[in-house]
Design an enzyme around this catalytic site. Structure first.
Site, PDB file in Angstrom:
ATOM      1  CB  THR A 326      -0.917   0.033   1.241  1.00  0.00           C
ATOM      2  OG1 THR A 326      -0.099   0.101   2.421  1.00  0.00           O
ATOM      3  CG2 THR A 326      -1.781  -1.213   1.301  1.00  0.00           C
ATOM      4  CG  ASP A 327       2.325   5.176  -1.835  1.00  0.00           C
ATOM      5  OD1 ASP A 327       2.806   5.575  -0.766  1.00  0.00           O
ATOM      6  OD2 ASP A 327       2.608   5.674  -2.932  1.00  0.00           O
ATOM      7  CE  LYS A 328       0.013   9.026  -3.087  1.00  0.00           C
ATOM      8  NZ  LYS A 328       1.001  10.115  -3.200  1.00  0.00           N
ATOM      9  CG  LEU A 332      -3.949   3.186   3.437  1.00  0.00           C
ATOM     10  CD1 LEU A 332      -2.816   2.242   3.111  1.00  0.00           C
ATOM     11  CD2 LEU A 332      -5.276   2.522   3.130  1.00  0.00           C
TER      12      LEU A 332
END
Length: 347
Positions: A326-328, A332
């Site tokens: 995942t990123d950002k 999240l």
């Protein structure tokens, strides 16, 4: 109203000319005309409500239609009790899936709720407070610490204006905003002279000219993508193919058994009833209920850990993952940076 092309790279005079506005905003009459022309500053995204989406999702399942066909055949051959049992099981399984879809489908309503309720704008050169849904392109919006930004706008005045944009960019750190132009090829996250709908002012103050409202804003485009149906998962495709396979097998069985019974001299009515009875036996009446129960159990366990499952079928795909990248972090997590520990040069 379509925003001017590459509006973040225009100088102030060109921007105001393209929007038909002034640094002091619009007149009350012009703002009212634009509101009638462009509509309210709200995000619709073609959304028809969670129940409509949930029912549509269920009706796309070939397994559901297969079981409905089995129930109809049961009624036709005089087995009303079997038809009632099949229908009850079908309703139970579909209800579980629909309730989960409805619960997750309210994400768009919560997305709308993040936008500001009221905003301060200049009308006829006077600062007034209006509903954010009444903001129109060309309005001059006054920004201050704590303000939720009602629309995409270009900053023309700023005094230490700092904006949190994690809702759009995922970056936890707030960004300094100012009136200086940026290059035409500047990506969204680097447009320091633009503020976006749904973001918030952390500190400072400023004035900005609205360029895009509602569905034409960046926030509106995100909401529009969320409202679209996601591609079918591998699990959904497998169930769909299984339903088509059963339907083909039932059709072939009816034809073969009916033909064999007719050849043996049975009456056409008796041969057809016998063939249909065998076909009904192939229908997996309990499968939808079992699947919905097991998947909803997984969704409830995920919910206890703070994870919202939008579609029950996604549980199966999630369970098959070995590595999830995942990123950002701001998207999240809470978008806040905290110091966990510190060590000096001596350890």
């Amino acid at each position: 109203m379509t925003p001017p092309a590459q509006y973040w790279s225009l100088d102030r005079a060109a921007l105001l000319d393209a929007l038909g506005s002034t640094p002091g905003g619009l007149s009350a009459a012009e703002a009212e005309r634009r509101l009638r022309e462009h509509g309210r500053n709200r995000i619709d995204a073609g959304h028809h409500g969670p129940w409509v989406a949930a029912i549509g999702s269920q009706l796309r399942s070939p397994l559901l239609w297969l079981l409905l066909l089995a129930a109809a055949i049961s009624v036709g051959v005089g087995e009303a009790t079997d038809a009632i049992v099949v229908a009850a099981i079908l309703v139970f399984g579909s209800a579980i899936s629909m309730l989960q879809d409805v619960r997750a489908g309210r994400a768009l309503e919560r997305l709308r709720a993040r936008t500001a309720l009221r905003s301060r704008v200049l009308r006829d050169g006077v600062a007034i407070e209006i509903e954010s849904t009444a903001v129109v392109p060309g309005d001059a919006v006054l920004l201050a610490a704590g303000s939720l930004i009602p629309a995409d706008a270009v900053v023309i005045e700023a005094r230490e204006l700092i904006v949190g944009e994690s809702v759009l960019t995922g970056e936890p750190f707030p960004v300094d905003k100012g009136p200086d132009r940026v290059a035409a090829d500047t990506p969204l996250a680097a447009r320091t002279n633009v503020v976006h709908m749904g973001t918030s002012v952390r500190s400072g103050s400023g004035r900005a000219i609205v360029v895009a409202t509602g569905g034409t804003s960046e926030f509106g485009r995100v909401a529009h993508r969320l409202a679209k149906r996601a591609p079918a998962t591998d699990f959904e495709l497998g169930l769909r193919h299984f339903g088509y396979l059963l339907l083909s097998a039932m059709s072939a069985l009816v034809f073969v058994v009916f033909a064999a019974s007719a050849i043996r001299g049975h009456s056409p009515a008796d041969a057809l009833l016998f063939a249909l009875a065998l076909a009904i036996g192939l229908a997996p009446e309990m499968l939808p209920a079992v699947l919905a129960t097991m998947l909803s159990g997984g969704a409830r366990r995920m919910a206890k850990r703070g994870v919202l499952v939008r579609r029950l079928e996604a549980i199966e795909n999630l369970g098959n993952m070995d590595v999830l990248c995942t990123d950002k972090t701001g998207t999240l997590t809470e978008g806040e940076v905290q110091l966990e520990s510190a060590t000096d040069a001596m350890g």
